[in-house]
Scaffold this active site. Structure first.
Site, mmCIF file in Angstrom:
data_model
loop_
_atom_site.group_PDB
_atom_site.id
_atom_site.type_symbol
_atom_site.label_atom_id
_atom_site.label_comp_id
_atom_site.label_asym_id
_atom_site.label_seq_id
_atom_site.Cartn_x
_atom_site.Cartn_y
_atom_site.Cartn_z
ATOM 1 N N HIS A 57 0.834 -1.213 0.000
ATOM 2 C CA HIS A 57 0.000 0.000 0.000
ATOM 3 C C HIS A 57 0.868 1.264 0.000
ATOM 4 O O HIS A 57 0.550 2.264 0.641
ATOM 5 C CB HIS A 57 -0.940 0.020 1.212
ATOM 6 N N ASN A 130 -10.079 -3.634 1.856
ATOM 7 C CA ASN A 130 -9.763 -3.472 0.441
ATOM 8 C C ASN A 130 -11.044 -3.198 -0.342
ATOM 9 O O ASN A 130 -12.139 -3.130 0.232
ATOM 10 C CB ASN A 130 -9.080 -4.727 -0.105
ATOM 11 N N TYR A 340 0.623 -4.772 11.756
ATOM 12 C CA TYR A 340 0.448 -3.363 11.374
ATOM 13 C C TYR A 340 1.083 -2.411 12.386
ATOM 14 O O TYR A 340 1.852 -1.519 12.025
ATOM 15 C CB TYR A 340 -1.028 -3.040 11.185
#
Length: 505
Positions: A57, A130, A340
């Site tokens: 990303h 997404n 993350y």
């Protein structure tokens, strides 16, 4: 008379700068002197302007806006930002491509990231999804390998179809998402013309401790529009930043994009009996089984004033839950809960949460974490940095605990047997969802990429298409000039036999 409105250029310490065009030197010609602290500051900062690029990303666009509740879902979740019709919550949204670098084109064939940060009164809630309801893999341990296949070959630093199709053909669970990727949905017209999904299954629970499983759907109100593969190729050369430009300029014109939030709800009892594993992110819940329920509406109405400050430094994490919302046993999600936040600490620093775009706006933060690079929020002052304490420090709130969910099992690396169930949903997508025009372009897009891979990989992958739907396999086989009898022969084999038959001798 002094002009009070005149802006004075300064160093980063607020010291006025005499000149920004000439270095301090001994003359013309002359030797530049180290005493020019303004020069040194500029060069030192310039050499450190680039923070590490996101591994995935990397390229994206973002905007601020609001989310408004339109329907009552309080019987399902105690989340405060969802507890009243008409309630508005500030949000920040980042759209992105997945596999490419920051300099890649917006029109690349790729899934699109769709991440929403809700600045709620109970803290920040991130819904990191997404533009597709599913993903390529079901276990987080496969994620680094999958992403490596979408990046560059370590030998020549080029994108490599052999890597892509070798992995896909060895991972039949990827077929569902690959079908979407190689349809025209893999090249959205703009960020404003696509749906968004939470993709994973999540937990919702109410104040009584009752819980349900939920899937999120962002339904685009601008209408769905996609490029064909040929149109995307043209756009990549014409304007590599077309989607980034479109979002910014549309908001600047006052054409605010919006999406409806709808959810599917599944009870624990239904989850135990459903025909698919409800926590498998490679599968969808059929709408006829679990109709979508309206929740609210999202509107993006404000552009960032500085791209780096807000978009590049934005840090989303699936682990950012608020009371009333939690994770599920989804194996890919479980890995993301760690990965993350860990990545943000590497890319942005230990105190990334203090960056304005990431900081809680509607809730007060009070933790026992201290120090580290760039602690700029007072660092807790003189308050205690340990717990428990009798010094007036913050205490946990036991009333917001998640419901107890029974778990039993055996600790092992459980290997999921590959079954034809991985081919059912891709086949349904091909037969029932795609029309003739969309099927035609699916075949064109697949062949354009697969034709550049080794023949043995073409056979192995085409056999998977055949297992999903014979017509699909036949059309790809014909387009690649493969032996259809050989494709059918491979499709009849087990996965292990098929891999052995199509591996290097």
């Amino acid at each position: 008379m002094k002009d009070e409105k005149k802006k004075i250029l300064t160093t980063n310490q607020g010291i006025p700068v005499e000149s920004d065009q000439e270095s301090v030197s001994t003359g013309i010609p002359g030797v530049t002197l180290m005493q020019d602290v303004h020069l040194i500051e500029k060069l030192a900062h310039f050499g450190r302007e680039r923070i590490p690029e996101r591994v995935v990303h990397a390229k994206g666009a973002g905007a601020f806006g609001y989310f408004e509740v339109t329907h009552d879902v309080s019987k399902y979740t105690r989340a405060a930002f969802l507890n009243q019709i008409g309630k508005k919550t500030e949000i920040f949204v980042r759209f992105s491509t997945v596999g490419g670098e920051r300099g890649s084109a917006d029109a690349e064939r790729d899934p699109r990231g769709f991440a929403v940060k809700f600045y709620t009164e109970e803290g920040n809630y991130d819904l990191v999804g997404n533009n597709t309801p599913i993903f390529f893999i079901r276990d987080a341990i496969k994620f680094p390998d999958f992403i490596h296949t979408q990046k560059r070959n370590p030998a020549n630093n080029l994108k490599d179809p052999n890597m892509v199709w070798d992995f896909f053909s060895l991972t039949p669970e990827s077929l569902h998402q690959a079908t979407i990727l190689y349809s025209n949905r893999g090249t959205p017209f703009t960020y404003r013309n696509m749906h968004g999904f939470g993709s994973h299954t999540f937990l919702w629970y109410n104040k009584e401790g009752e819980y349900v499983w939920v899937k999120y759907h962002w339904r685009c109100e601008q209408g769905i529009k996609n490029f064909t593969g040929a149109e995307a190729e043209v756009m990549k050369g014409k304007d590599p930043d077309h989607a980034t430009r479109d979002l910014f300029e549309a908001i600047a014109r006052g054409e605010y994009p919006s999406w409806r939030l709808e959810v599917q709800i599944m009870t624990p009892g239904q989850a135990e009996k459903y025909r698919f594993d409800p926590f498998d992110v490679t599968k969808v819940w059929y709408n006829k089984d679990f109709p979508r329920i309206p929740v609210g509406r999202m509107v993006l109405n404000r552009n960032p004033e500085n791209y780096f400050a807000d978009v590049e430094q934005a840090a989303f994490a699936p682990s950012n839950f608020v009371p009333g919302i939690g994770p599920s046993p989804d194996k890919l999600l479980q890995g993301r809960l760690f990965s993350y936040q860990d990545t943000h600490r590497h890319r942005l620093g230990t105190n990334f949460h203090q960056i304005p775009v990431n900081s809680a706006k509607a809730a007060k933060t009070d933790t026992y974490q201290r120090d580290g690079y760039m602690a700029v929020d007072g660092n807790g002052g003189g308050a205690p940095n340990y717990y428990p304490n009798t010094m007036g420090g913050a205490v946990p709130d036991e009333t917001i605990k998640m419901p107890e969910i029974p778990v039993s099992g055996t600790i092992a690396r459980h290997k999921l047997e590959i079954k034809d169930i991985d081919f059912e949903q891709p086949g349904e997508l091909y037969r029932r969802v795609l029309n003739d025009y969309e099927k035609e372009h699916l075949i064109i897009n697949i062949v354009d990429s697969l034709s550049r891979a080794m023949e043995r990989l073409q056979y192995r992958q085409t056999a998977l298409f055949y297992k999903a739907d014979p017509d699909w396999g036949m059309r790809v086989s014909d387009a690649l000039n493969l032996s259809f009898d050989r494709v059918k022969e491979l499709a009849a084999m087990s996965q292990e036999e098929r891999v052995k038959a199509t591996s290097k001798s």
